[in-house]
Enzyme design. Structure first.
Site, PDB file in Angstrom:
ATOM      1  N   ASP A 132       1.419   2.557 -54.886  1.00 52.71           N
ATOM      2  CA  ASP A 132       1.911   3.643 -55.736  1.00 52.71           C
ATOM      3  C   ASP A 132       0.822   4.688 -55.962  1.00 52.71           C
ATOM      4  OD1 ASP A 132       4.132   4.336 -58.053  1.00 52.71           O
ATOM      5  OD2 ASP A 132       2.083   4.791 -58.705  1.00 52.71           O
ATOM      6  N   TYR A 144      -2.706  12.293 -59.286  1.00 51.65           N
ATOM      7  CA  TYR A 144      -3.822  11.358 -59.190  1.00 51.65           C
ATOM      8  C   TYR A 144      -4.958  11.905 -58.324  1.00 51.65           C
ATOM      9  CZ  TYR A 144      -0.447   7.797 -60.806  1.00 51.65           C
ATOM     10  OH  TYR A 144       0.494   7.081 -61.505  1.00 51.65           O
ATOM     11  N   LYS A 159       4.734  10.935 -56.298  1.00 47.32           N
ATOM     12  CA  LYS A 159       5.484  11.610 -57.357  1.00 47.32           C
ATOM     13  C   LYS A 159       5.180  13.104 -57.360  1.00 47.32           C
ATOM     14  CE  LYS A 159       4.305   7.496 -60.047  1.00 47.32           C
ATOM     15  NZ  LYS A 159       3.052   7.168 -59.330  1.00 47.32           N
ATOM     16  N   HIS A 219       7.727  13.034 -61.763  1.00 48.37           N
ATOM     17  CA  HIS A 219       6.733  12.352 -62.581  1.00 48.37           C
ATOM     18  C   HIS A 219       7.027  12.434 -64.081  1.00 48.37           C
ATOM     19  CE1 HIS A 219       2.297  10.956 -62.210  1.00 48.37           C
ATOM     20  NE2 HIS A 219       2.888  10.374 -63.220  1.00 48.37           N
TER      21      HIS A 219
END
Length: 314
Positions: A90, A95, A120, A153
């Protein structure tokens, strides 16, 4: 366990180092062969069960989260996780590690079709055109031809525009399943009122201290898979040293993290714990050789504080 091992703020690594019992458990998990653990996970083999999403796609019930795992560390961690048997990986645009994750996948040498990769779309990329572009960017950074799961998200911005773009990508076969993250019931109902596709997954905060029973029930009724980000609450509120979880763990020769992940598993919730330590990756896989009884499950239910442990992310 002695009270001296329950000092406030003790992290998981310190906890394992200061407890002989749990250090032994970590050692046995690393060896992968202990009569205490019964059927142990063998590195390089996948013993993780799948859930079946509402479109028939199979998704591992236990995966590997990558938040904060960037650069060389991220590459190594992803490769290590895959080598140990993780198949669900994931990540997310926000990120800033999709390239590292993609490199880690390549380093693992695993066939693409054996993995389940999630990313996402972030709030800044909400809307039809931006989501299409963000998806292409994520694919390029990951070095992949398709995603297994793509999520919105957060329920902010032009959510319906993003969903329309994702529905088109799904129909084109470029995403195997589409879903949402951090959506509350009313957000999902609003999406269902206008979209053609029911989200396959809702990835939300859920752990022993924030169990979200209403969301759990609503998602089950809507045939949407519940997935837990930070299923161990990142150790907040003393999860790794919680006395109640520790007492339960003593019965099975398991630590607090393993008890917590087993609790998620028995409730049918997909969990994606994140760690940079290979020993912890192995421990997190060793949850399939014991079963919490009904008393254990009710005891853990009693730990619910009914509030987020991540107020800064609200």
């Amino acid at each position: 366990m002695k009270n001296g091992n329950r000092k406030k703020g003790l992290n998981r690594r310190e906890f394992l180092q200061t407890s002989a019992k749990y250090s032994a458990s970590a050692l046995f998990a690393t060896m992968g062969a202990s009569s205490l653990f019964g059927k142990s996970h063998i590195p390089g083999t996948s013993t993780i069960e799948n859930v079946v999403l509402n479109n028939g796609v199979k998704m591992p019930i236990l995966g590997f989260g990558t938040l904060y795992l960037n650069g060389e560390v991220g590459k190594k961690c992803v490769a290590d996780a895959i080598s140990l048997g993780y198949r669900l990986i994931d990540t997310a645009t926000i990120y800033n590690n999709e390239e590292a994750v993609g490199t880690g996948i390549k380093l693992s040498g695993i066939e693409r079709e054996k993995l389940f990769v999630t990313s996402k779309v972030w709030v800044d990329d909400s809307g039809y055109e931006k989501t299409k572009k963000a998806f292409e960017t994520s694919l390029s950074k990951l070095g992949l031809d398709y995603l297994d799961l793509y999520l919105i998200h957060r329920p902010r911005g032009d959510v319906k525009g993003s969903w329309k773009a994702m529905e088109e990508l799904y129909k084109e076969g470029r995403i195997r399943a589409i879903g949402v993250s951090n959506f509350e019931d009313h957000h999902i109902n609003d999406l269902l009122s206008s979209g053609e596709t029911t989200p396959a997954v809702n990835q939300i905060e859920t752990h022993a201290f924030f169990q979200q029973p209403d969301a759990y029930k609503h998602l089950e009724q809507s045939d949407i898979q519940m997935e837990a980000w930070s299923p161990l609450a990142q150790g907040r509120n003393g999860l790794f040293t919680n006395e109640t979880l520790a007492e339960i763990g003593k019965k099975y020769n398991k630590n607090n993290a393993q008890v917590s992940l087993r609790w998620h598993y028995q409730r049918g919730i997909v969990a994606i714990p994140r760690t940079s330590q290979k020993a912890h990756m192995m421990e997190n896989l060793n949850i399939f050789d014991f079963e919490l009884d009904e008393v254990d499950m009710q005891t853990i239910a009693g730990l619910d504080l009914n509030k987020t442990q991540f107020p800064e992310w609200e």
